[in-house]
Design an enzyme around this catalytic site. Sequence first.
Site, short mmCIF file in Angstrom:
data_model
loop_
_atom_site.label_atom_id
_atom_site.label_comp_id
_atom_site.label_asym_id
_atom_site.label_seq_id
_atom_site.Cartn_x
_atom_site.Cartn_y
_atom_site.Cartn_z
N SER A 156 7.39 -4.14 10.04
CA SER A 156 8.82 -4.48 10.10
C SER A 156 9.68 -3.31 10.54
CB SER A 156 9.30 -5.03 8.76
OG SER A 156 8.96 -4.16 7.69
N GLY A 157 9.16 -2.08 10.38
CA GLY A 157 9.82 -0.91 10.96
C GLY A 157 11.27 -0.71 10.58
N GLY A 158 11.61 -0.98 9.31
CA GLY A 158 12.98 -0.71 8.88
C GLY A 158 14.00 -1.77 9.25
N ARG A 204 8.42 -3.48 3.27
CA ARG A 204 9.83 -3.56 2.86
C ARG A 204 10.45 -4.92 3.18
NH1 ARG A 204 11.74 1.62 6.04
NH2 ARG A 204 9.93 1.04 7.28
N GLU A 226 2.14 3.11 15.17
CA GLU A 226 3.57 2.81 15.04
C GLU A 226 4.42 3.76 15.87
OE1 GLU A 226 7.29 2.36 11.91
OE2 GLU A 226 5.34 2.91 11.10
N TYR A 268 4.73 6.92 4.89
CA TYR A 268 4.22 6.06 3.82
C TYR A 268 3.86 6.93 2.62
CZ TYR A 268 3.90 1.12 4.74
OH TYR A 268 4.20 -0.21 4.86
N SER A 328 2.85 -8.13 8.99
CA SER A 328 2.24 -7.29 7.96
C SER A 328 3.40 -6.46 7.43
CB SER A 328 1.15 -6.40 8.55
OG SER A 328 0.64 -5.53 7.56
N ARG A 376 11.17 4.04 -3.75
CA ARG A 376 11.53 2.64 -4.05
C ARG A 376 12.08 2.53 -5.47
NH1 ARG A 376 10.03 2.78 0.45
NH2 ARG A 376 8.53 1.53 1.57
N LYS A 402 -6.50 -0.38 6.57
CA LYS A 402 -5.36 -0.03 7.41
C LYS A 402 -5.29 1.48 7.60
CE LYS A 402 -1.09 0.94 6.63
NZ LYS A 402 0.30 0.99 6.14
N LYS A 451 -1.67 -3.72 14.37
CA LYS A 451 -0.38 -3.71 13.65
C LYS A 451 0.59 -2.81 14.41
CE LYS A 451 1.88 -2.79 9.23
NZ LYS A 451 1.77 -2.80 7.76
N ASP A 479 0.82 -1.22 0.00
CA ASP A 479 0.00 0.00 0.00
C ASP A 479 0.85 1.26 0.00
OD1 ASP A 479 0.91 -0.64 2.59
OD2 ASP A 479 -0.63 0.59 3.52
N GLU A 523 -3.07 0.63 13.58
CA GLU A 523 -1.61 0.70 13.53
C GLU A 523 -1.07 1.95 14.25
OE1 GLU A 523 2.19 0.78 10.40
OE2 GLU A 523 0.15 0.78 9.59
#
Length: 364
Positions: free
Chosen positions: A272-274, A304, A190, A364, A301, A43, A147, A230, A34, A188
């Site tokens: 995954s947070g980097g 990367r 974070e 994001y 979830s 990316r 999300k 998440k 997403d 989420e």
Amino acid sequence: MPHQYPFLTTEQKKELSDIAKRIVAPGKGILAADESTGSMDKRMAQINTENTEENRRFYRQILFSADDRVKPCIGGVIFFHETLYQKTDAGVTFSKFIKDKGVVVGIKVDKGVVPLAGTNGETTTQGLDGLYERCAQYKKDGADFAKWRCVLKITPTTPSRLAIIENANVLARYASICQMHGIVPIVEPEILPDGDHDLKRSQYVTEKVLAAVYKALSDHHVYLEGTLLKPNMVTAGQACTKKYTAQEIAMATVTALRRTVPPAVPGVTFLSGGQSEEDASINLNAINQCPLPKPWALTFSYGRALQASALKAWGGKKENAKAAQEEYIKRALSNSQASLGKYVGTGGKGAAASESLFVAGHAY
């Protein structure tokens, strides 16, 4: 004394609960595909490829058309708005394409972070306006979960009480709107890994944030059995000089969850947070091997951490599609095993498996 005005029927509750359980069935997790157009720009730049709509479509088609080896690994895919309406080479919408493979379709519905006035650079997330109508449309268009990402950061003065409460309330409003339309909300909150804080501080802040989130969800009458969480794993800040083992990270993470997340929640799907692809798998595996009782599915979830090696292998060239798919399948299988506590590390094999994916102040 609060009075009950139920907003969900028994049938609606069952639908929500069934969707949530399908996404986090044993061995399954979520592919987060997403990334906004802006994120995809970053990316694509990494592989010297132009960020066109066709390149984004083609790259995501590579991921979505992976063979049946990923079937036991991926329970849901989170789409960006554009992706929900894109089609395969054969003219089938991506949402129908992955639904036909038995995967649940999800949609990112927040509109990004904005500054929270009077704080030390803290934010809240926008996108509540018109969300009621958008959810109704997304449900018609095949999405069964959503999300919404809120972001908090750890510094000597943050997160502030205001940021914690405001973000918890925004998440709760979003969750209740989703549920009215038969959409399972992924909540989420974070906590960014930026900073030099240690594991203990990360655990303390995670507990305070999650406690506030579940209080807000209760206040807003959200049906927990029809939600997913998440969160970040509890890790030390990226600049912390002390390095912790996967077992220490797992113990801190599971302890924080046990103190704050009700057992009614069917699953926790970690971001995954980097972390590098390999670290994300190793830490998830350790979390599932943690000896404490764990009443929820603990799975992934990942964006990367499922895609870095695949993106690198693709390199923007059509002829590399198969090689990219193989890298993605490898990571999907690794994380499926990790979600069962059965992962044996590959020692970082893969085009980018051991590379840190950390981006300061990740948006994001």
